[in-house]
Design a protein around this motif. Structure first.
Motif, PDB file in Angstrom:
ATOM      1  N   MET A   1     -37.936  60.336 -20.699  1.00  0.00           N
ATOM      2  CA  MET A   1     -39.372  60.065 -20.736  1.00  0.00           C
ATOM      3  C   MET A   1     -39.642  58.586 -20.983  1.00  0.00           C
ATOM      4  N   THR A   2     -38.711  57.893 -21.653  1.00  0.00           N
ATOM      5  CA  THR A   2     -38.855  56.431 -21.769  1.00  0.00           C
ATOM      6  C   THR A   2     -38.827  55.791 -20.395  1.00  0.00           C
ATOM      7  N   HIS A   3     -37.953  56.260 -19.499  1.00  0.00           N
ATOM      8  CA  HIS A   3     -37.917  55.715 -18.142  1.00  0.00           C
ATOM      9  C   HIS A   3     -39.260  55.874 -17.442  1.00  0.00           C
ATOM     10  N   ILE A   4     -39.955  56.948 -17.716  1.00  0.00           N
ATOM     11  CA  ILE A   4     -41.244  57.180 -17.071  1.00  0.00           C
ATOM     12  C   ILE A   4     -42.289  56.187 -17.572  1.00  0.00           C
TER      13      ILE A   4
ATOM     14  N   ALA B   1     -32.425  57.244 -12.080  1.00  0.00           N
ATOM     15  CA  ALA B   1     -33.669  57.267 -11.328  1.00  0.00           C
ATOM     16  C   ALA B   1     -33.525  57.917  -9.962  1.00  0.00           C
ATOM     17  N   THR B   2     -32.484  58.697  -9.756  1.00  0.00           N
ATOM     18  CA  THR B   2     -32.310  59.392  -8.482  1.00  0.00           C
ATOM     19  C   THR B   2     -33.185  60.629  -8.468  1.00  0.00           C
ATOM     20  N   LYS B   3     -33.972  60.755  -7.443  1.00  0.00           N
ATOM     21  CA  LYS B   3     -34.913  61.872  -7.374  1.00  0.00           C
ATOM     22  C   LYS B   3     -34.424  62.930  -6.408  1.00  0.00           C
ATOM     23  N   PRO B   4     -34.063  64.128  -6.904  1.00  0.00           N
ATOM     24  CA  PRO B   4     -33.625  65.204  -6.011  1.00  0.00           C
ATOM     25  C   PRO B   4     -34.789  65.743  -5.181  1.00  0.00           C
TER      26      PRO B   4
ATOM     27  N   TYR C   1     -39.313  40.831 -14.257  1.00  0.00           N
ATOM     28  CA  TYR C   1     -38.334  40.428 -15.275  1.00  0.00           C
ATOM     29  C   TYR C   1     -37.827  39.035 -14.949  1.00  0.00           C
ATOM     30  N   LEU C   2     -37.799  38.160 -15.966  1.00  0.00           N
ATOM     31  CA  LEU C   2     -37.261  36.815 -15.820  1.00  0.00           C
ATOM     32  C   LEU C   2     -36.289  36.546 -16.963  1.00  0.00           C
ATOM     33  N   PRO C   3     -35.122  35.957 -16.681  1.00  0.00           N
ATOM     34  CA  PRO C   3     -34.175  35.636 -17.745  1.00  0.00           C
ATOM     35  C   PRO C   3     -34.765  34.716 -18.804  1.00  0.00           C
ATOM     36  N   GLU C   4     -35.783  33.927 -18.421  1.00  0.00           N
ATOM     37  CA  GLU C   4     -36.395  33.007 -19.376  1.00  0.00           C
ATOM     38  C   GLU C   4     -37.069  33.707 -20.546  1.00  0.00           C
ATOM     39  N   TYR C   5     -37.338  34.987 -20.421  1.00  0.00           N
ATOM     40  CA  TYR C   5     -38.001  35.703 -21.508  1.00  0.00           C
ATOM     41  C   TYR C   5     -37.188  35.615 -22.800  1.00  0.00           C
ATOM     42  N   TRP C   6     -35.859  35.634 -22.695  1.00  0.00           N
ATOM     43  CA  TRP C   6     -35.025  35.566 -23.889  1.00  0.00           C
ATOM     44  C   TRP C   6     -35.218  34.233 -24.599  1.00  0.00           C
ATOM     45  N   ASN C   7     -35.282  33.152 -23.838  1.00  0.00           N
ATOM     46  CA  ASN C   7     -35.536  31.840 -24.425  1.00  0.00           C
ATOM     47  C   ASN C   7     -36.915  31.781 -25.071  1.00  0.00           C
ATOM     48  N   GLN C   8     -37.902  32.363 -24.406  1.00  0.00           N
ATOM     49  CA  GLN C   8     -39.254  32.341 -24.941  1.00  0.00           C
ATOM     50  C   GLN C   8     -39.350  33.099 -26.260  1.00  0.00           C
ATOM     51  N   LEU C   9     -38.621  34.190 -26.368  1.00  0.00           N
ATOM     52  CA  LEU C   9     -38.720  35.031 -27.565  1.00  0.00           C
ATOM     53  C   LEU C   9     -37.753  34.610 -28.668  1.00  0.00           C
TER      54      LEU C   9
ATOM     55  N   LYS D   1     -41.244  46.021 -12.206  1.00  0.00           N
ATOM     56  CA  LYS D   1     -41.354  46.598 -10.859  1.00  0.00           C
ATOM     57  C   LYS D   1     -39.996  46.612 -10.163  1.00  0.00           C
ATOM     58  N   GLY D   2     -38.963  46.968 -10.944  1.00  0.00           N
ATOM     59  CA  GLY D   2     -37.626  47.109 -10.398  1.00  0.00           C
ATOM     60  C   GLY D   2     -36.781  45.858 -10.465  1.00  0.00           C
ATOM     61  N   THR D   3     -37.303  44.756 -11.021  1.00  0.00           N
ATOM     62  CA  THR D   3     -36.539  43.508 -11.076  1.00  0.00           C
ATOM     63  C   THR D   3     -35.671  43.396 -12.327  1.00  0.00           C
ATOM     64  N   ALA D   4     -35.899  44.226 -13.327  1.00  0.00           N
ATOM     65  CA  ALA D   4     -35.097  44.173 -14.549  1.00  0.00           C
ATOM     66  C   ALA D   4     -33.706  44.736 -14.289  1.00  0.00           C
ATOM     67  N   PRO D   5     -32.664  44.207 -14.946  1.00  0.00           N
ATOM     68  CA  PRO D   5     -31.321  44.785 -14.793  1.00  0.00           C
ATOM     69  C   PRO D   5     -31.320  46.261 -15.172  1.00  0.00           C
ATOM     70  N   GLY D   6     -30.602  47.055 -14.387  1.00  0.00           N
ATOM     71  CA  GLY D   6     -30.538  48.491 -14.685  1.00  0.00           C
ATOM     72  C   GLY D   6     -29.978  48.766 -16.069  1.00  0.00           C
ATOM     73  N   GLY D   7     -29.006  47.958 -16.485  1.00  0.00           N
ATOM     74  CA  GLY D   7     -28.442  48.142 -17.820  1.00  0.00           C
ATOM     75  C   GLY D   7     -29.450  47.911 -18.918  1.00  0.00           C
ATOM     76  N   LEU D   8     -30.413  46.997 -18.684  1.00  0.00           N
ATOM     77  CA  LEU D   8     -31.450  46.746 -19.685  1.00  0.00           C
ATOM     78  C   LEU D   8     -32.403  47.928 -19.790  1.00  0.00           C
ATOM     79  N   THR D   9     -32.839  48.470 -18.655  1.00  0.00           N
ATOM     80  CA  THR D   9     -33.757  49.606 -18.721  1.00  0.00           C
ATOM     81  C   THR D   9     -33.072  50.840 -19.309  1.00  0.00           C
TER      82      THR D   9
END
Length: 235
Positions: free
Chosen positions: A133-136, A2-5, A210-218, A142-150
């Motif tokens: 394009m998936t990143h777009i 996500a680095t923008k030149p 992003y909340l870690p609880e989502y995994w439990n919910q799903l 809003k930036g709270t998800a782990p970078g590895g997940l995105t």
């Protein structure tokens, strides 16, 4: 990625307005080659081209929306007021093959020099377009998800696309669930096997945060337990 030149907004964009397969909003797609004087930029012009890029982009966008189950405009991420997505061939200096910044995909001219010959040139290029394009269009809390997940979700799109290169990632690889890229994409695929539609549902839940609880919910388990079971399955 996500680095923008730096970017010159006065560049002459090659834009086309296209009616998308779903919904009434016209999303515009643009492409430009800012590295036409470099070996990679010249190879782009010879073997890939702006016309091919513009032809591929609407299909990739619709593939992403279909994969993530976003049939309506309200489900999707937009960039108002123009809602234009650009691909820019540029001389990136950080070694990345592609990067995203806001609604722009920056494809590395130096990277294009290294693409396989023949049909492999466009296959490699298109595969990277699916990822970036998936990143777009993906949600990231809003930036709270782990970078590895995105990053893993972006590679998940490639994994499900016609442009996945076999052998790039294998089930069970990696040391952490949020390692990103191929490791996380295969883990998400495993989670889909536990709950049909898991990955698009997780993406939807991350629209605001992003909340870690989502995994439990799903899945009824925390992510670390799911990862341990995944690793045990492929031990």
């Amino acid at each position: 990625m996500a680095t923008k030149p730096p970017h010159n907004s006065s560049l002459p964009w090659l834009l086309i307005a296209l009616s998308l397969l779903q919904g009434s909003l016209a999303v515009r797609f643009g492409a430009t080659n800012n590295a036409s004087a470099t070996p990679g930029g010249q190879r782009f012009d010879r073997e890939i081209g702006l016309a091919y890029t513009l032809e591929a982009m609407p299909g990739i966008a619709n593939f992403i929306w279909t994969l993530f189950r976003q049939p309506s405009e309200g489900d999707r991420r937009h960039y108002y007021p123009d809602d234009v997505v650009n691909v820019i061939i540029q001389d990136l200096q950080d070694g990345a093959l592609g990067e995203t910044g806001e609604n722009n995909v920056y494809m590395s001219a130096k990277g294009i020099e290294t693409y396989p010959p023949g049909d492999g040139t466009r296959i490699m290029y298109t595969s990277i377009l699916y990822h970036d394009m998936t990143h777009i269009f993906q949600w990231s809390g809003k930036g709270t998800a782990p970078g590895g997940l995105t990053e893993g979700m972006a590679d998940y799109t490639v994994l499900k696309s016609p442009y996945y290169v076999g052998g790039y990632s294998t089930p069970g690889q990696g040391e952490r669930w949020d390692e990103g890229y191929g490791t996380t994409s295969r883990f998400l695929e495993y989670c889909d096997s536990l709950r049909e539609g898991f990955t698009p549902e997780l993406n939807r839940m991350m629209r605001e945060v992003y909340l870690p609880e989502y995994w439990n919910q799903l899945l009824g388990k925390d992510v670390d337990q799911v990862w341990r079971e995944y690793k045990a399955k492929y031990a």
